[in-house]
Design a protein around this motif. Structure first.
Motif, PDB file in Angstrom:
ATOM      1  N   ALA A 108     -45.717   1.055   2.853  1.00 19.98           N
ATOM      2  CA  ALA A 108     -46.454   2.065   2.077  1.00 19.98           C
ATOM      3  C   ALA A 108     -46.459   1.714   0.600  1.00 19.98           C
ATOM      4  CB  ALA A 108     -45.792   3.431   2.255  1.00 19.98           C
ATOM      5  N   ASP A 109     -47.639   1.846  -0.023  1.00 15.98           N
ATOM      6  CA  ASP A 109     -47.673   1.853  -1.497  1.00 15.98           C
ATOM      7  C   ASP A 109     -47.963   3.294  -1.923  1.00 15.98           C
ATOM      8  OD1 ASP A 109     -50.403   2.208  -1.150  1.00 15.98           O
ATOM      9  OD2 ASP A 109     -50.949   0.173  -1.757  1.00 15.98           O
ATOM     10  N   ASP A 110     -48.478   3.489  -3.147  1.00 12.43           N
ATOM     11  CA  ASP A 110     -48.673   4.869  -3.613  1.00 12.43           C
ATOM     12  C   ASP A 110     -49.878   5.541  -2.960  1.00 12.43           C
ATOM     13  OD1 ASP A 110     -46.527   4.388  -5.202  1.00 12.43           O
ATOM     14  OD2 ASP A 110     -47.704   3.976  -7.005  1.00 12.43           O
ATOM     15  N   PRO A 123     -40.234  -2.803   2.474  1.00 16.92           N
ATOM     16  CA  PRO A 123     -40.276  -2.087   1.196  1.00 16.92           C
ATOM     17  C   PRO A 123     -41.376  -2.676   0.289  1.00 16.92           C
ATOM     18  CG  PRO A 123     -38.022  -2.746   1.771  1.00 16.92           C
ATOM     19  CD  PRO A 123     -38.944  -3.474   2.700  1.00 16.92           C
ATOM     20  N   PHE A 143     -50.024   4.467   3.577  1.00 12.62           N
ATOM     21  CA  PHE A 143     -48.846   4.159   4.389  1.00 12.62           C
ATOM     22  C   PHE A 143     -49.408   3.772   5.753  1.00 12.62           C
ATOM     23  CE2 PHE A 143     -44.993   6.429   6.585  1.00 12.62           C
ATOM     24  CZ  PHE A 143     -44.511   5.194   7.006  1.00 12.62           C
ATOM     25  N   ILE A 197     -40.244   1.276  -5.309  1.00 12.62           N
ATOM     26  CA  ILE A 197     -39.497   1.658  -4.107  1.00 12.62           C
ATOM     27  C   ILE A 197     -38.934   3.077  -4.239  1.00 12.62           C
ATOM     28  CG2 ILE A 197     -37.306   1.129  -2.911  1.00 12.62           C
ATOM     29  CD1 ILE A 197     -38.179  -1.832  -3.067  1.00 12.62           C
ATOM     30  N   ILE A 198     -39.042   3.839  -3.174  1.00 15.97           N
ATOM     31  CA  ILE A 198     -38.405   5.165  -3.108  1.00 15.97           C
ATOM     32  C   ILE A 198     -37.085   4.951  -2.368  1.00 15.97           C
ATOM     33  CG2 ILE A 198     -38.567   7.508  -2.152  1.00 15.97           C
ATOM     34  CD1 ILE A 198     -41.660   7.169  -2.234  1.00 15.97           C
ATOM     35  N   SER A 200     -37.681   3.252   3.265  1.00 16.88           N
ATOM     36  CA  SER A 200     -37.787   2.297   4.389  1.00 16.88           C
ATOM     37  C   SER A 200     -36.680   2.552   5.411  1.00 16.88           C
ATOM     38  CB  SER A 200     -37.691   0.860   3.878  1.00 16.88           C
ATOM     39  OG  SER A 200     -38.787   0.595   3.040  1.00 16.88           O
TER      40      SER A 200
HETATM   41  O1  2YH Z   1     -45.443   8.471  -0.320  1.00 15.65           O
HETATM   42  C1  2YH Z   1     -46.220   7.555  -0.442  1.00 15.65           C
HETATM   43  C2  2YH Z   1     -47.692   7.774  -0.676  1.00 15.65           C
HETATM   44  N1  2YH Z   1     -47.928   9.085  -1.155  1.00 15.65           N
HETATM   45  C3  2YH Z   1     -48.508   7.443   0.572  1.00 15.65           C
HETATM   46  C4  2YH Z   1     -48.543   8.541   1.590  1.00 15.65           C
HETATM   47  C5  2YH Z   1     -49.671   8.350   2.566  1.00 15.65           C
HETATM   48  N2  2YH Z   1     -49.812   9.507   3.400  1.00 15.65           N
HETATM   49  N3  2YH Z   1     -45.866   6.279  -0.439  1.00 15.65           N
HETATM   50  C6  2YH Z   1     -44.509   5.845  -0.238  1.00 15.65           C
HETATM   51  C7  2YH Z   1     -44.190   4.667  -1.126  1.00 15.65           C
HETATM   52  C8  2YH Z   1     -42.996   3.914  -0.623  1.00 15.65           C
HETATM   53  C9  2YH Z   1     -42.498   2.803  -1.528  1.00 15.65           C
HETATM   54  N4  2YH Z   1     -43.501   1.876  -1.919  1.00 15.65           N
HETATM   55  C10 2YH Z   1     -41.367   2.069  -0.801  1.00 15.65           C
HETATM   56  O2  2YH Z   1     -40.224   2.531  -0.869  1.00 15.65           O
HETATM   57  O3  2YH Z   1     -41.639   1.053  -0.147  1.00 15.65           O
END
Ligand code: 2YH
Length: 284
Positions: free
Chosen positions: A110-112, A59, A115, A66-67, A71
């Motif tokens: 993944a960040d913003d 994460p 990924f 975090i979404i 993860s």
């Molecule tokens: O959804 C995303 C971005 N738009 C990147 C997509 C690339 N195709 N990122 C997800 C962010 C996840 C978050 N940082 C986590 O929960 O770890």
């Protein structure tokens, strides 16, 4: 670039078996099978190696943070596809350190903006945008039972559309590029000129004409309802990596089994197959 929302992904894990069966019906291959087609690797070899390939999903708190379920959902997809995956109990830098200390084979994070999957043994990287474009093009090739010498329309000339166009050329399709802004289409056409003869890639600025001309479509835009219902026919095949989906629910009803769309499943599976099978380039 679309940032996924928790509501986009919260039921993915529960629907994996159903989705896999749906893909099998539409393309003749499962999630792993399509990913192997995209990476041009043998499915049996991948299925033999994947259970001992340990991927830590880390994460990431930076940027918008975090979404919920992101993860966990990525790890569920990886496990469903036969990989040994887990969500790291630490995040960010500590997660990477822990993955090395535990001798994990790979990380996904993944960040913003990006990924990625990184193979910690050989330093190979899979970028979600690139791999997603490639795997949806592979799904379209399978759906068409070979897209060679057919016109394939790529809607949206960003990183996903670009990767899809490159893959379609590798399957010997004739690629038609469309973007609602002329510049990205021109830049992409120029970058593809090194890969294919000039007459294999063209730009179409009139979307209606493009949709009437092309039976096979990659919808790689971040916009809803880009494909008007009146132009959707039952013979069209659409592979749609774009989020949100550019086809209305009525349009989906017309297409039935001629549409492949998901928000994470194919991309994540293909990232894993890619980092499992890629070989480190030797440096001089
Ligand atoms: O959804 C995303 C971005 N738009 C990147 C997509 C690339 N195709 N990122 C997800 C962010 C996840 C978050 N940082 C986590 O929960 O770890």
């Amino acid at each position: 670039m679309t940032r996924l929302k928790s509501s986009d992904i919260c039921d993915i894990a529960l629907r994996l078996e159903k989705y896999d069966q749906q893909l099998l019906k539409i393309t003749g291959r499962t999630l792993v099978g399509i990913a192997c087609h995209a990476c041009n690797v043998d499915e049996r070899t991948v299925r033999q190696k994947s259970p001992s390939f340990l991927i830590d999903v880390i994460p990431v708190t930076s940027g918008q943070g975090i979404i919920t379920d992101f993860s966990k959902t990525v790890a569920s997809i990886l496990k469903f596809s036969g990989f040994n995956a887990r969500v790291s109990d630490t995040h960010d830098t500590a997660g990477i350190v822990q993955a090395y200390e535990n001798r994990s084979d790979a990380v996904m994070m993944a960040d913003d903006k990006r990924f990625v999957g990184i193979n910690l043994n050989n330093r190979c990287v899979a970028d979600n945008s690139e791999v997603t474009g490639r795997v949806f093009a592979a799904a379209l090739d399978l759906m068409a039972k070979g897209i060679k010498d057919r016109d394939a329309l790529v809607m949206g000339c960003g990183p996903v559309g670009k990767a899809a166009a490159i893959a379609l050329l590798s399957f010997n399709a004739r690629v038609v590029l469309y973007d609602n802004r002329p510049e990205p289409a021109r830049i992409l056409q120029k970058s593809l000129s090194a890969l294919a003869p000039e007459n294999q890639v063209r730009i179409e600025e009139d979307l209606e004409k493009a949709l009437l001309d092309c039976q096979y479509i990659i919808e790689a835009t971040p916009v809803q309802n880009t494909i008007p219902e009146k132009l959707i026919s039952g013979r069209m095949g659409i592979a749609a990596p774009g989020v949100p989906l550019g086809v209305s629910s009525k349009g989906c009803g017309i297409l039935k089994d001629r549409l492949v769309h998901d928000k994470l499943e194919l991309g994540v599976t293909a990232m894993a197959v890619s980092i499992l099978t890629q070989k480190e380039e030797t440096r001089s």
